[in-house]
Design a protein around this motif. Structure first.
Motif, short mmCIF file in Angstrom:
data_model
loop_
_atom_site.label_atom_id
_atom_site.label_comp_id
_atom_site.label_asym_id
_atom_site.label_seq_id
_atom_site.Cartn_x
_atom_site.Cartn_y
_atom_site.Cartn_z
N ARG A 252 0.88 -1.18 0.00
CA ARG A 252 0.00 0.00 0.00
C ARG A 252 0.91 1.22 0.00
O ARG A 252 1.93 1.24 0.69
N VAL A 253 0.55 2.23 -0.79
CA VAL A 253 1.36 3.46 -0.83
C VAL A 253 0.48 4.64 -0.43
O VAL A 253 -0.59 4.86 -1.00
N GLU A 254 0.94 5.36 0.60
CA GLU A 254 0.21 6.54 1.09
C GLU A 254 1.15 7.73 1.00
O GLU A 254 2.36 7.57 0.87
N SER A 255 0.59 8.94 1.11
CA SER A 255 1.45 10.13 1.07
C SER A 255 0.78 11.29 1.80
O SER A 255 -0.42 11.26 2.07
N ASP A 256 1.60 12.31 2.10
CA ASP A 256 1.08 13.46 2.85
C ASP A 256 0.19 14.35 1.98
O ASP A 256 -0.66 15.08 2.48
N THR A 257 0.39 14.30 0.65
CA THR A 257 -0.48 15.03 -0.28
C THR A 257 -0.86 14.04 -1.37
O THR A 257 -0.27 12.97 -1.45
N GLU A 258 -1.81 14.40 -2.24
CA GLU A 258 -2.15 13.50 -3.36
C GLU A 258 -0.98 13.45 -4.33
O GLU A 258 -0.52 14.48 -4.82
N VAL A 259 -0.49 12.25 -4.58
CA VAL A 259 0.67 12.08 -5.47
C VAL A 259 0.24 11.17 -6.63
O VAL A 259 -0.39 10.14 -6.40
N GLY A 269 -3.91 7.53 -11.66
CA GLY A 269 -4.63 8.00 -10.48
C GLY A 269 -3.69 8.63 -9.47
O GLY A 269 -2.55 8.96 -9.80
N VAL A 270 -4.19 8.80 -8.26
CA VAL A 270 -3.37 9.40 -7.19
C VAL A 270 -3.42 8.54 -5.93
O VAL A 270 -4.31 7.71 -5.78
N THR A 271 -2.46 8.77 -5.04
CA THR A 271 -2.42 8.04 -3.78
C THR A 271 -3.61 8.43 -2.90
O THR A 271 -4.17 9.52 -3.08
#
Length: 287
Positions: A252-259, A269-271
């Motif tokens: 799973r890949v998450e991020s602090d902003t939409e990446v 798409g985006v995270t």
């Protein structure tokens, strides 16, 4: 009489050579039935229509993005895929050893009938068969305009690569099934070994082991990017600081902003996004 083989191709991808290209493909065999696509949604419509007609083999002429779209349509139907690599990168075709720039030999590969099973992975609502990326390389694709591609060809990506490297990187978290969190600025995910202009990026990757090879890059300044590229090019990846390499069956890949993320060279798409194996493998003709 042998079964007809539908061949999906995008004439606009071959500019004014579209007609010559079609004639050349037809000349190989009267078994080939050409289906010309107008755009991505028309391609999906054709592929889905052919699946419903119960063909056992389908061929596609195009680059990684076109091939990806056809695979997505045929995967659940046990259809064998023949490939004529006619795109810019043709990474998947290189990975499986297909002859490049030789359509006749690619037809011979299909006729000879040797096949391999290859893993396919889901990324959100999309699939990929070769490579995916979150952050840096997806951002490059996002920022490379069609006009620049037309004007500068492959160099257009280099121009964008420099511009993106100078931006503030996001904080990306990669979470494999083990649960440990790996943080970085961008991520590249391989099903096969090759990436970009046929760079052997994932030395341990195999596209039939049900595993993803994941590289997490800690930073993305121009200096860091140059260091990563030279380390990988000269086969010193494990000695290059700031790269973490893991194998996992799902992440799973998450991020602090939409990446943004890309699959087989197309934005998807985006995270946040999960990468998981598809239930079925692809059967593809190989030399």
């Amino acid at each position: 009489m042998s079964e007809k083989i539908p061949l999906i191709f995008n004439p606009s991808a071959h500019a004014e050579k579209g007609k010559q290209f079609a004639d050349k493909l037809r000349s190989f065999s009267d078994r080939i039935e050409l289906y010309e696509t107008k755009d991505h949604s028309h391609l999906k419509e054709i592929a889905n229509g052919l699946v419903s007609q119960s063909y056992s083999k389908i061929a596609v002429a195009g680059g990684d993005g076109t091939i990806n779209a056809v695979i997505e349509s045929i995967l659940s139907a046990d259809i064998e895929l023949g490939i004529f690599p006619t795109g810019t990168m043709n990474l998947f075709a290189r990975e499986i050893g297909l002859p490049l720039n030789n359509l006749k030999e690619c037809w011979e590969v299909i006729k000879q009938g040797k096949k391999n099973k290859v893993d396919v992975f889901k990324a959100g609502d999309s699939i990929f068969v070769q490579v995916a990326g979150v952050g840096y390389d997806a951002k490059i694709i996002e920022e490379t305009s069609w006009e620049n591609k037309k004007k500068f060809g492959r160099f257009s990506y280099l121009i964008s690569a420099f511009s993106v490297a100078n931006q503030d990187p996001p904080v990306i978290k990669v979470i494999p099934e083990s649960g440990e969190i790996i943080e970085g600025a961008f991520v590249l995910i391989g099903n096969g070994a090759l990436y970009g202009p046929a760079l052997k990026l994932f030395p341990e990757a195999s596209n039939d082991d049900r595993l993803l090879d994941v590289m997490v890059f800690k930073n993305q300044s121009p200096t860091d990017i140059l260091r990563y590229v030279s380390g990988i090019t000269f086969g010193r990846m494990e000695k290059t600081k700031g790269i973490e390499y893991v194998k996992a069956s799902r992440i799973r890949v998450e991020s602090d902003t939409e990446v943004p993320f890309e699959v087989d060279g197309e934005l998807a798409g985006v995270t946040p996004v999960e990468f998981v194996p598809c239930d079925k493998q692809l059967t593809v003709f190989v030399p």
